[in-house]
Write an enzyme that holds these catalytic residues in place. Structure first.
Site, PDB file in Angstrom:
ATOM      1  N   LEU A  34     -36.532  -8.344 -13.908  1.00  0.00           N
ATOM      2  CA  LEU A  34     -36.563  -9.752 -14.286  1.00  0.00           C
ATOM      3  C   LEU A  34     -37.746 -10.461 -13.664  1.00  0.00           C
ATOM      4  O   LEU A  34     -38.204 -10.117 -12.582  1.00  0.00           O
ATOM      5  CB  LEU A  34     -35.280 -10.459 -13.834  1.00  0.00           C
ATOM      6  CG  LEU A  34     -33.980 -10.041 -14.509  1.00  0.00           C
ATOM      7  CD1 LEU A  34     -32.844 -10.903 -13.999  1.00  0.00           C
ATOM      8  CD2 LEU A  34     -34.095 -10.143 -16.014  1.00  0.00           C
TER       9      LEU A  34
ATOM     10  N   CYS B   1     -68.449   7.314   4.438  1.00  0.00           N
ATOM     11  CA  CYS B   1     -67.492   6.651   5.322  1.00  0.00           C
ATOM     12  C   CYS B   1     -66.206   7.482   5.414  1.00  0.00           C
ATOM     13  O   CYS B   1     -65.534   7.697   4.402  1.00  0.00           O
ATOM     14  CB  CYS B   1     -67.199   5.257   4.774  1.00  0.00           C
ATOM     15  SG  CYS B   1     -66.043   4.317   5.754  1.00  0.00           S
TER      16      CYS B   1
ATOM     17  N   CYS C 166     -69.144  -1.848   8.913  1.00  0.00           N
ATOM     18  CA  CYS C 166     -67.880  -1.152   8.740  1.00  0.00           C
ATOM     19  C   CYS C 166     -67.358  -0.668  10.087  1.00  0.00           C
ATOM     20  O   CYS C 166     -68.073   0.005  10.825  1.00  0.00           O
ATOM     21  CB  CYS C 166     -68.064   0.039   7.799  1.00  0.00           C
ATOM     22  SG  CYS C 166     -66.605   1.071   7.676  1.00  0.00           S
TER      23      CYS C 166
ATOM     24  N   ASP D 112     -27.077  -8.353  -4.308  1.00  0.00           N
ATOM     25  CA  ASP D 112     -28.108  -7.556  -3.654  1.00  0.00           C
ATOM     26  C   ASP D 112     -27.597  -6.121  -3.539  1.00  0.00           C
ATOM     27  O   ASP D 112     -26.968  -5.751  -2.565  1.00  0.00           O
ATOM     28  CB  ASP D 112     -28.407  -8.138  -2.271  1.00  0.00           C
ATOM     29  CG  ASP D 112     -29.716  -7.598  -1.725  1.00  0.00           C
ATOM     30  OD1 ASP D 112     -30.435  -6.917  -2.485  1.00  0.00           O
ATOM     31  OD2 ASP D 112     -30.010  -7.853  -0.552  1.00  0.00           O
TER      32      ASP D 112
ATOM     33  N   CYS E 203     -67.579   3.393  10.018  1.00  0.00           N
ATOM     34  CA  CYS E 203     -68.801   4.187   9.907  1.00  0.00           C
ATOM     35  C   CYS E 203     -70.062   3.395  10.223  1.00  0.00           C
ATOM     36  O   CYS E 203     -71.157   3.953  10.225  1.00  0.00           O
ATOM     37  CB  CYS E 203     -68.915   4.806   8.512  1.00  0.00           C
ATOM     38  SG  CYS E 203     -69.268   3.606   7.214  1.00  0.00           S
TER      39      CYS E 203
ATOM     40  N   TYR F 183     -22.830  -6.893 -15.776  1.00  0.00           N
ATOM     41  CA  TYR F 183     -23.489  -8.132 -16.191  1.00  0.00           C
ATOM     42  C   TYR F 183     -24.249  -8.085 -17.501  1.00  0.00           C
ATOM     43  O   TYR F 183     -24.675  -9.121 -17.997  1.00  0.00           O
ATOM     44  CB  TYR F 183     -24.432  -8.623 -15.090  1.00  0.00           C
ATOM     45  CG  TYR F 183     -25.506  -7.629 -14.706  1.00  0.00           C
ATOM     46  CD1 TYR F 183     -25.380  -6.879 -13.555  1.00  0.00           C
ATOM     47  CD2 TYR F 183     -26.624  -7.447 -15.492  1.00  0.00           C
ATOM     48  CE1 TYR F 183     -26.349  -5.969 -13.191  1.00  0.00           C
ATOM     49  CE2 TYR F 183     -27.603  -6.543 -15.149  1.00  0.00           C
ATOM     50  CZ  TYR F 183     -27.455  -5.804 -13.992  1.00  0.00           C
ATOM     51  OH  TYR F 183     -28.410  -4.896 -13.643  1.00  0.00           O
TER      52      TYR F 183
ATOM     53  N   LYS G  81     -34.908 -16.590  -6.982  1.00  0.00           N
ATOM     54  CA  LYS G  81     -34.781 -16.034  -5.641  1.00  0.00           C
ATOM     55  C   LYS G  81     -34.536 -17.134  -4.615  1.00  0.00           C
ATOM     56  O   LYS G  81     -35.137 -18.193  -4.689  1.00  0.00           O
ATOM     57  CB  LYS G  81     -36.068 -15.275  -5.268  1.00  0.00           C
ATOM     58  CG  LYS G  81     -36.347 -14.069  -6.143  1.00  0.00           C
ATOM     59  CD  LYS G  81     -35.298 -13.007  -5.922  1.00  0.00           C
ATOM     60  CE  LYS G  81     -35.592 -11.707  -6.634  1.00  0.00           C
ATOM     61  NZ  LYS G  81     -36.394 -10.764  -5.893  1.00  0.00           N
TER      62      LYS G  81
ATOM     63  N   LYS H  31     -26.950 -13.346  -8.028  1.00  0.00           N
ATOM     64  CA  LYS H  31     -27.710 -12.106  -8.110  1.00  0.00           C
ATOM     65  C   LYS H  31     -27.309 -11.208  -6.956  1.00  0.00           C
ATOM     66  O   LYS H  31     -27.701 -11.432  -5.819  1.00  0.00           O
ATOM     67  CB  LYS H  31     -29.213 -12.414  -8.054  1.00  0.00           C
ATOM     68  CG  LYS H  31     -30.078 -11.222  -8.321  1.00  0.00           C
ATOM     69  CD  LYS H  31     -31.529 -11.642  -8.488  1.00  0.00           C
ATOM     70  CE  LYS H  31     -32.375 -10.459  -8.935  1.00  0.00           C
ATOM     71  NZ  LYS H  31     -32.276  -9.308  -8.026  1.00  0.00           N
TER      72      LYS H  31
ATOM     73  N   CYS I 261     -67.129  -1.789   2.304  1.00  0.00           N
ATOM     74  CA  CYS I 261     -68.063  -0.947   3.047  1.00  0.00           C
ATOM     75  C   CYS I 261     -68.860  -0.151   2.043  1.00  0.00           C
ATOM     76  O   CYS I 261     -68.312   0.481   1.156  1.00  0.00           O
ATOM     77  CB  CYS I 261     -67.310  -0.009   3.985  1.00  0.00           C
ATOM     78  SG  CYS I 261     -68.309   1.408   4.508  1.00  0.00           S
TER      79      CYS I 261
ATOM     80  N   ASP J 223       0.823  -1.200   0.000  1.00  0.00           N
ATOM     81  CA  ASP J 223       0.000   0.000   0.000  1.00  0.00           C
ATOM     82  C   ASP J 223       0.861   1.255   0.000  1.00  0.00           C
ATOM     83  O   ASP J 223       0.544   2.246  -0.652  1.00  0.00           O
ATOM     84  CB  ASP J 223      -0.907   0.014   1.243  1.00  0.00           C
ATOM     85  CG  ASP J 223      -2.024  -1.011   1.102  1.00  0.00           C
ATOM     86  OD1 ASP J 223      -2.057  -1.716   0.074  1.00  0.00           O
ATOM     87  OD2 ASP J 223      -2.842  -1.108   2.032  1.00  0.00           O
TER      88      ASP J 223
ATOM     89  N   GLU K 129     -25.425 -16.500 -13.049  1.00  0.00           N
ATOM     90  CA  GLU K 129     -24.685 -15.506 -12.259  1.00  0.00           C
ATOM     91  C   GLU K 129     -25.293 -15.428 -10.869  1.00  0.00           C
ATOM     92  O   GLU K 129     -26.484 -15.624 -10.711  1.00  0.00           O
ATOM     93  CB  GLU K 129     -24.831 -14.108 -12.890  1.00  0.00           C
ATOM     94  CG  GLU K 129     -24.514 -14.043 -14.343  1.00  0.00           C
ATOM     95  CD  GLU K 129     -25.089 -12.770 -15.003  1.00  0.00           C
ATOM     96  OE1 GLU K 129     -25.308 -11.771 -14.287  1.00  0.00           O
ATOM     97  OE2 GLU K 129     -25.319 -12.798 -16.210  1.00  0.00           O
TER      98      GLU K 129
END
Length: 642
Positions: A115, A465, A442, A152, A445, A260, A348, A150, A460, A65, A148
DNA sequence: TAGCCTCGAGTTCA
DNA sequence: CTCGAGGCTA
């Protein structure tokens, strides 16, 4: 067990670089000092970029470095001495100057689509079958795919003009994104200038910007030390860093990127996705080394499963894998749907789950009167975010999953965003759990609740309402409708409970005094609101129609109605037959529109708005499109009978 | 009539 | 983002 062939993406890199000795000044050297400096500057830049690549992309530095820093400082000094030698692609120019006021917008030449998803192996195989069906191939055929991980992170588009990084933009809505060039330039693994052979005159590449887990933890530790709120997860942190207006802050966040996909290019021709990877890696662009070429869907599924196992040991977060048809010819043949290509799928991983308790179930009434059950949960953390509410979608779902108040449940964040109850841990019931039945009236109301035949939703039927009216006003003012800036649910709530607005028409009768009755309302805020309301009087017709909140008429349909009828009067007078003759409008939608305009109250509300000066403007036809300069003949598709 | 595809509507959290 | 429903087409 199927073996996956991985492709070699990086051209062999020589392990040592001939580092030149400091320049020898010779008495015979008669070139000007600036010329000598230029030679050295070029040399330094070459070396620095080379070492950057060894360090960031290949993870195999050949100098320390400190040595790198000293080369860098030498370049800086020379550039200070001879400012005319500074070029935009110099390693010293990664961090630009002053902070921006705001990001300007960039329109992608080729829309950045999203996708389609597959949640498991079965859906991945479905994708493969669809591909073959669309190509007219037999189901037994093997397609060459590219797999590939995926990442995040956030999708961006980079534009290299004559090899020089000129524009980098976020995906945005897919059509238009934000110009984040200055921030992208701070990514050390990304070349500011492409190197190597046959650089195209134009190269657009898409990539994913992300933060390594290391970097994420370091940033959060720093934030905590400073007493600042930490980021929930690496993706949020990457997003936050990329959206910094001051590139100097971004420069302190070590973002990374993997490229990609190609956008538009000139002077380059890729036959396959594999070709593309090999080419861009050769030009110095970072490509994920885990990318694989496979034959047939079985190997792609294996890749998916292996990645899932490796997931926890990777230095960055991935949320699945991507499978793409390798051949660009086949990709073109397959084409795309409106929002996603037919030649790729995002596989996924199962979302992260957590266990908690349903503390209560609350019926909530929306703009259209639909009553949806929402679970109040004991707060629990999933992927860095504390979740305390989850929609249960509808009452059938409560029944189907048998969710009761007091139940222990598994929850997940669908697509890592919206929390959902997955299942009840029935074995942990104590017996004190309470069932929750759909309300007969409801909850807001007290009106009758109706379950329309063949529909899942409860509705409703109350015309007065309160939450329905409130929500319809919020909708009217919302960004995609009349875009009245500042008039959000908080103010609408106050206006409503003070009795200042009873319908959307009342918005245009509000005065400064009305606003001054609010808590914490100053002169400035009041005039901002008033002028926002004033400005909204001249919104396009399509927005106005959408803002009315006619059932089944969303943004899109509202636009096509505006196009078809050209004015509000024409639409109000439209007969059922005219409506159904419009593309994408069927009987249900047409009937809903007719019913809306036949209603006396609705007519009255519209009349009052027009009187107040609301003049929905007719949309101008887009200029500069395909038909510019050509004569168009409009066919009248119907005639009016006033 | 089934099977796409698109649209509408509701939703969470920082 | 996900669900359900509406509309179009084979």
């Amino acid at each position: 067990m199927i073996e996956i062939r991985s492709i070699i993406l990086y051209p062999a890199v020589k392990s040592t670089y001939p580092v030149r000795k400091p320049m020898q000044l010779s008495l015979l050297d008669i070139s000007a000092p600036e010329d000598r400096a230029k030679t050295r500057v070029d040399e330094l830049r070459r070396q620095l970029e080379h070492h950057n690549r060894l360090y960031y992309q290949l993870d195999a530095p050949t100098i320390s470095d400190a040595e790198y820093d000293s080369l860098f400082r030498e370049l800086q000094l020379l550039e200070e001495q001879y400012p005319s030698l500074i070029t935009p692609d110099s390693p010293t120019q990664r961090v630009g100057g002053a902070a921006l006021e705001k990001f300007s917008s960039v329109t992608h030449r080729l829309a950045m689509l999203s996708l389609e998803n597959a949640a498991n192996a079965v859906e991945i195989r479905d994708f493969d079958l669809r591909v073959k069906k669309n190509l007219g191939l037999s189901p037994e055929e093997l397609i060459s795919y590219i797999c590939e991980p995926k990442m995040d992170g956030l999708a961006v588009e980079l534009i290299y003009t004559d090899g020089l990084l000129t524009v980098a933009s976020t995906r945005g809505d897919g059509v238009t994104g934000e110009d984040v060039t200055e921030n992208i330039r701070t990514i050390r693994s990304l070349p500011l200038r492409l190197s190597g052979e046959r650089i195209p005159s134009l190269l657009e590449v898409r990539g994913e910007v992300f933060l390594s887990l290391d970097a994420f933890q370091r940033i959060n530790a720093e934030k905590e030390e400073n007493g600042e709120a930490s980021f929930a997860n690496p993706r949020n942190a990457a997003a936050g860093s990329l959206r910094q207006l001051d590139p100097r802050i971004t420069a302190r966040r070590p973002l990374s990127i993997y490229c990609y996909a190609p956008g538009i290019s000139e002077g380059a021709d890729f036959a396959t996705q594999q070709d593309f990877f090999t080419a861009i890696a050769g030009w110095g662009l970072p490509v994920n080394p885990l990318v694989c070429a496979v034959e047939g869907i079985d190997e792609a599924v294996t890749f998916y499963e292996e990645m899932q196992q490796q997931r926890e040991s990777l230095p960055y977060e991935i949320d699945g894998t991507v499978i793409k048809v390798d051949s660009f010819t086949l990709q073109r043949e397959l084409g795309e749907k409106s929002r996603s290509p037919r030649w790729a799928v995002a596989c996924k991983f199962p979302p992260r789950q957590a266990e908690t308790v349903v503390e209560d179930i609350l019926p909530s009434v929306g703009r259209t009167g639909v009553i949806t059950p929402v679970a109040r949960l004991r707060p629990v953390e999933i992927s860095g975010v504390t979740v305390s509410r989850a929609t249960l979608h509808n009452w059938d779902e409560i029944a189907a999953k048998d969710i009761r108040i007091g139940d222990r449940v598994m929850i997940e964040r669908a697509g890592d965003v919206i929390p959902a109850v997955v299942r009840v841990l029935v074995e942990q019931r104590s017996g004190s759990e309470r069932q929750f039945l759909p309300p007969g009236t409801c909850p807001e109301c007290g009106s009758v609740v109706v379950r329309i035949a063949d529909e899942v939703a409860l509705r409703c039927m109350g015309l007065a309402c309160p939450p329905q009216i409130r929500e319809s006003i919020v909708h009217f003012a919302s960004r995609n409708a009349m875009d009245i800036e500042g008039l959000g649910d908080k103010f609408v709530e106050q206006l409503f409970s003070l009795g200042l607005v009873h319908s959307i028409a009342d918005i245009y009768r509000l005065t400064r005094d009305d606003f001054m009755r609010f808590e914490r309302m100053g002169d400035k805020l009041a005039s901002n609101l008033l002028s926002a309301i004033e400005n909204s009087k001249q919104r396009e017709l399509g927005r106005f129609i959408f803002a009315l909140g006619i059932r089944h008429v969303g943004e899109r349909t509202a636009k096509s109605l505006a196009q078809a009828f050209g004015s509000l009067e024409n639409l109000e007078r439209a007969r059922f037959e005219e409506l159904v003759s419009i593309r994408d409008i069927g009987a249900t939608v047409a009937q809903s529109i007719c019913t809306f305009f036949e209603n006396r109250d609705n007519q009255e509300v519209i009349r009052r708005m027009l009187e107040a000066g609301v003049t929905p403007a007719v949309e101008l036809k887009k200029v500069g499109g395909r038909f510019t300069g050509k004569t168009c003949v409009h066919r009248r598709s119907w005639t009016f009978h006033p």
